[in-house]
Design a protein around this motif. Structure first.
Motif, mmCIF file in Angstrom:
data_model
loop_
_atom_site.group_PDB
_atom_site.id
_atom_site.type_symbol
_atom_site.label_atom_id
_atom_site.label_comp_id
_atom_site.label_asym_id
_atom_site.label_seq_id
_atom_site.Cartn_x
_atom_site.Cartn_y
_atom_site.Cartn_z
ATOM 1 N N GLU A 1 0.990 -1.244 0.133
ATOM 2 C CA GLU A 1 -0.019 -0.099 0.094
ATOM 3 C C GLU A 1 0.946 1.088 -0.060
ATOM 4 O OE1 GLU A 1 -3.869 1.872 2.633
ATOM 5 O OE2 GLU A 1 -2.727 -0.035 3.231
ATOM 6 N N VAL A 2 0.431 2.180 -0.739
ATOM 7 C CA VAL A 2 1.310 3.413 -0.826
ATOM 8 C C VAL A 2 0.999 4.316 0.195
ATOM 9 C CG1 VAL A 2 2.046 5.421 -2.149
ATOM 10 C CG2 VAL A 2 1.534 3.209 -3.391
ATOM 11 N N PRO A 3 2.006 4.616 1.043
ATOM 12 C CA PRO A 3 1.804 5.648 2.185
ATOM 13 C C PRO A 3 1.669 7.301 1.401
ATOM 14 C CG PRO A 3 4.093 5.273 2.015
ATOM 15 C CD PRO A 3 3.431 4.271 1.086
ATOM 16 N N ASP A 4 1.198 7.842 2.386
ATOM 17 C CA ASP A 4 0.862 9.291 2.004
ATOM 18 C C ASP A 4 1.984 10.200 1.722
ATOM 19 O OD1 ASP A 4 -1.878 9.003 2.161
ATOM 20 O OD2 ASP A 4 -1.764 9.841 4.354
ATOM 21 N N SER A 5 3.123 9.656 2.229
ATOM 22 C CA SER A 5 4.466 10.514 1.996
ATOM 23 C C SER A 5 5.209 9.998 0.678
ATOM 24 C CB SER A 5 5.250 10.064 3.273
ATOM 25 O OG SER A 5 5.672 8.666 3.420
ATOM 26 N N SER A 6 4.582 9.008 0.123
ATOM 27 C CA SER A 6 5.245 8.661 -1.181
ATOM 28 C C SER A 6 4.971 9.511 -2.192
ATOM 29 C CB SER A 6 4.861 7.342 -1.807
ATOM 30 O OG SER A 6 5.302 6.906 -2.796
ATOM 31 N N VAL A 7 5.916 9.490 -3.285
ATOM 32 C CA VAL A 7 5.758 10.547 -4.493
ATOM 33 C C VAL A 7 4.729 9.900 -5.440
ATOM 34 C CG1 VAL A 7 8.221 11.317 -4.335
ATOM 35 C CG2 VAL A 7 7.934 9.247 -5.623
ATOM 36 N N ILE B 1 1.689 9.904 -5.930
ATOM 37 C CA ILE B 1 0.672 10.578 -5.279
ATOM 38 C C ILE B 1 -0.824 10.066 -5.712
ATOM 39 C CG2 ILE B 1 1.820 12.467 -4.348
ATOM 40 C CD1 ILE B 1 0.755 13.958 -7.136
ATOM 41 N N LYS B 2 -0.721 9.605 -7.089
ATOM 42 C CA LYS B 2 -1.977 9.025 -7.600
ATOM 43 C C LYS B 2 -2.285 7.457 -7.624
ATOM 44 C CE LYS B 2 -2.886 13.263 -10.700
ATOM 45 N NZ LYS B 2 -3.159 13.726 -12.062
ATOM 46 N N VAL B 3 -1.228 6.928 -6.626
ATOM 47 C CA VAL B 3 -1.555 5.407 -6.513
ATOM 48 C C VAL B 3 -1.698 5.071 -5.333
ATOM 49 C CG1 VAL B 3 -0.188 3.324 -7.031
ATOM 50 C CG2 VAL B 3 0.235 5.163 -8.428
ATOM 51 N N THR B 4 -2.778 3.872 -5.120
ATOM 52 C CA THR B 4 -3.047 3.467 -3.698
ATOM 53 C C THR B 4 -2.281 2.187 -3.376
ATOM 54 O OG1 THR B 4 -4.923 2.430 -4.778
ATOM 55 C CG2 THR B 4 -5.221 4.744 -4.061
ATOM 56 N N HIS B 5 -2.078 1.399 -4.388
ATOM 57 C CA HIS B 5 -1.304 0.235 -4.128
ATOM 58 C C HIS B 5 -0.586 -0.046 -5.545
ATOM 59 C CE1 HIS B 5 -4.886 0.255 -1.551
ATOM 60 N NE2 HIS B 5 -4.243 -0.643 -0.762
ATOM 61 N N PHE B 6 0.587 -0.876 -5.277
ATOM 62 C CA PHE B 6 1.181 -1.669 -6.508
ATOM 63 C C PHE B 6 1.999 -2.662 -6.226
ATOM 64 C CE2 PHE B 6 4.738 0.993 -4.421
ATOM 65 C CZ PHE B 6 5.713 0.190 -4.400
ATOM 66 N N SER B 7 2.277 -3.554 -7.295
ATOM 67 C CA SER B 7 2.747 -4.742 -7.045
ATOM 68 C C SER B 7 4.096 -4.707 -8.088
ATOM 69 C CB SER B 7 1.731 -6.043 -7.755
ATOM 70 O OG SER B 7 0.533 -6.002 -6.786
ATOM 71 N N TYR C 1 10.777 1.965 -5.427
ATOM 72 C CA TYR C 1 9.773 2.583 -6.190
ATOM 73 C C TYR C 1 9.018 3.608 -5.361
ATOM 74 C CZ TYR C 1 6.376 2.715 -9.999
ATOM 75 O OH TYR C 1 5.562 3.081 -11.282
ATOM 76 N N LEU C 2 9.019 3.262 -3.984
ATOM 77 C CA LEU C 2 8.169 4.203 -3.066
ATOM 78 C C LEU C 2 8.932 5.668 -3.144
ATOM 79 C CD1 LEU C 2 6.821 1.850 -0.180
ATOM 80 C CD2 LEU C 2 5.216 3.336 -1.786
ATOM 81 N N LYS C 3 10.087 5.396 -2.973
ATOM 82 C CA LYS C 3 10.911 6.484 -3.162
ATOM 83 C C LYS C 3 11.169 7.384 -4.159
ATOM 84 C CE LYS C 3 15.436 8.115 -1.348
ATOM 85 N NZ LYS C 3 16.753 7.569 -0.814
#
Length: 440
Positions: free
Chosen positions: A118-124, A126-132, A156-158
Motif C-alpha cells: 500500500e502506498v503511504p501518503d508520504s510517497s511521491v 501521489i495518484k497510486v494507492t497500491h502497486f505490485s 519505487y516508493l522513494k
C-alpha cells in the motif's frame, strides 16, 4: 494461428498499458510520475523474441486513486498470455480487496513472485494507492525473491520511477548483488536453494493430519496429482511448498504449482504434468475430480482419494509402518524439520546401490558446501529418507537391464514370485511405473 501470435506480441519497456483489444482492463492515460520514456531514461537493447513463457522479467502493476489497475512497466518483455495470468495472481484485481503481501507460483516451468504494498501518503506516488512488483525467474526460491522484491518496492516508493529498480534488477541478474539504499546489499548467494527446500515444516503437516500423512507420502512416491484447497492463499502456499520434501531423494520442486486458478490455460498447463501438487483458493476445485488423485481440504483437515486412484493407493502393512515412522519422527521434540527429512553422509567405495534403484541422475541431492564426495540423504531409524531408501531397495532384486541396455526395468514375474502382501506388491508395481521402470 495469426490471432494467437498477435495475442502473444511482446510487451516492451514503456509499452505496459493494458489494451481493451486483449481482453484486459480498460486503457487509461499514463500516470504523471515519469513512467513514459523520456530524457534521462537509459537506452535499452531490444530483446530477441521470447519463447511462449519467458524465464526472467520484471514488471510493475499499479492501482490508482480511481480504482483502475494498470500494467505500467515491463523489462525486458513478456507475453500477453503470461501478463494476463500474472494479473490474475496480483491481488490488486481482486474484488474482495484483500491484500496479499507476497505470493508465488509456477506456470510452464516459469516461477513468478509478486510483492504488493500500500502506498503511504508520504510517497511521491501521489495518484497510486497500491502497486505490485512482479518478477519471474527460472528457480524456486521464495525467500530470495521476497527479499529482493521488497527492496525494489522501497525504491519505487522513494523515486516513483522504475529506473532504479531496473538498474538493481540487472545488477542482480549479471552480478548477483545490488545495493539497498536502506539495508546494505542484497546478495543472491545468501539464499541457498536447499534452504528454500527446507523452509516448510513437515512437523506442521503431521500435526494436522497425523497418520494420514502417509497418504500424501504415497501419492508423492507414485507421482500422483495432489490438489490442496484453502480459502487463504498464504495457508495454501505454506502447505504445498513443504510437500515435495516428503520425497526428499528427488529434490524436485518443479512438481509444485502453489497458486492455480480454474482458468483454461492454467488447467491445460497443469494437465501436461504427469504428477503435481496444485494449490487453489476456489472451493469449486473440490468438484473437479478430473484434476486430482488426492484432494486435501486444508481448511477442514480432510484428505480424500479419488475413486480412480484408490487401486494404486491401496494401503497395507508397509504404509502403516511408514506412517508410524513419520509421526514418531515428527513428534520427536529433539528433532528439527530438516532432521525429520534428511541428514547428510558420504558414500563409501562400492556403496552404489542407490544409483541402481532406477533413480536418474537429476534426482540426486546436492553436494554440501566443501564436500568432494557423492552424498545421499541418510537418517536414523525414525527419519523419512531412510524408509524411502528401503522401499526402493525392495525393487532392486526385481530389476533388470532393459533390452536396449539403457535403463533398469521391473521383472514383474520375479516380483510376483516373491509373494509380498497384495498391498505391498501393488505399491511396488505402481512405484516402478512412476519411476518409468515398466517394460514397454
Amino acid at each position: 494461428m495469426a490471432a494467437a501470435e498477435a495475442a502473444d506480441t511482446q510487451l516492451m519497456l514503456g509499452v505496459g498499458l493494458i489494451g481493451e483489444d486483449e481482453g484486459a482492463l480498460p486503457r487509461s492515460p499514463a500516470p504523471q510520475f515519469g513512467l513514459r520514456l523520456g530524457p534521462g531514461w537509459p537506452l535499452l537493447p531490444r530483446s530477441p523474441a521470447p519463447p511462449a513463457v519467458r524465464s526472467d522479467h520484471l514488471s510493475t502493476v499499479e492501482k490508482d486513486t480511481n480504482g483502475e489497475v494498470l500494467w505500467v512497466w515491463c523489462y525486458p518483455s513478456t507475453t500477453a498470455t503470461l501478463r494476463n495470468l500474472l494479473l490474475r495472481k496480483c491481488c490488486l484485481t481482486d474484488e474482495n480487496k484483500l491484500l496479499h503481501p507476497f505470493v508465488f507460483g509456477q506456470y510452464r516451468r516459469t516461477w513468478f513472485y509478486i510483492t504488493t504494498v500500500e502506498v503511504p501518503d508520504s510517497s511521491v506516488l501521489i495518484k497510486v494507492t497500491h502497486f505490485s512488483i512482479v518478477l519471474t525467474a527460472k528457480d524456486f526460491n521464495p525467500e530470495k525473491y521476497a527479499a529482493f522484491t521488497r527492496i525494489l518496492c522501497r525504491m519505487y516508493l522513494k523515486h516513483g520511477s522504475p529506473v532504479k529498480m531496473m538498474e538493481s534488477y540487472i545488477a542482480v541478474l549479471t552480478k548477483g548483488i545490488c545495493q539497498s539504499e536502506e539495508n546494505g546489499s542484497f546478495l543472491s548467494k545468501d539464499f541457498d536453494a536447499r534452504k528454500a527446500y527446507l523452509a516448510g515444516s513437515i512437523k506442521d503437516i503431521v500435526s494436522q493430519f497425523g497418520m494420514e500423512t502417509v497418504i500424501l507420502h504415497t501419492a508423492l512416491m507414485l507421482k500422483k496429482r495432489i490438489v490442496v484447497y484453502h480459502p487463504k492463499i498464504e495457508a495454501v502456499q505454506e502447505f504445498t511448498r513443504t510437500l515435495p520434501a516428503l520425497v526428499w531423494h528427488r529434490q524436485d520442486w518443479t512438481i509444485l504449482h502453489s497458486y492455480v486458478h480454474l482458468s483454461a490455460e492454467e488447467l491445460e498447463a497443469l494437465r501436461m504434468c504427469p504428477g503435481y501438487i496444485a494449490g487453489f483458493v476456489d472451493l469449486e476445485v473440490s468438484n473437479r475430480s478430473d484434476l486430482y488423485d488426492v484432494f486435501v481440504n486444508l481448511a477442514d483437515r480432510e484428505i480424500t482419494v479419488a475413486p480412480l486412484a484408490k487401486e494404486a493407493m491401496t494401503m497395507g502393512k508397509l504404509h502403516k509402518e511408514i506412517g508410524q515412522l513419520i509421526v514418531q519422527s515428527a513428534e520427536d521434540p529433539e528433532k528439527s524439520d530438516s532432521q525429520v527429512i534428511q541428514r547428510w553422509w558420504p558414500i563409501r567405495s562400492g556403496q552404489e546401490e542407490w544409483a541402481g534403484l532406477a533413480l536418474r541422475a537429476e534426482t540426486l541431492p546436492f553436494l554440501p558446501c566443501g564436500s568432494s564426495l557423492p552424498i545421499h540423504p541418510s537418517i536414523n531409524a525414525q527419519d523419512i529418507s531412510l524408509k524411502t531408501r528401503e522401499i526402493f531397495t525392495h525393487l532392486e532384486p526385481f530389476s533388470e537391464v532393459s533390452s536396449d541396455g539403457e535403463k533398469l526395468v521391473l521383472n514383474f514375474e520375479a516380483l510376483k514370485q516373491r509373494r509380498f502382501p497384495p498391498a505391498t506388491e501393488n505399491f511396488l508395481y505402481h512405484l516402478a511405473a512412476a519411476e518409468q521402470m515398466l517394460k514397454i
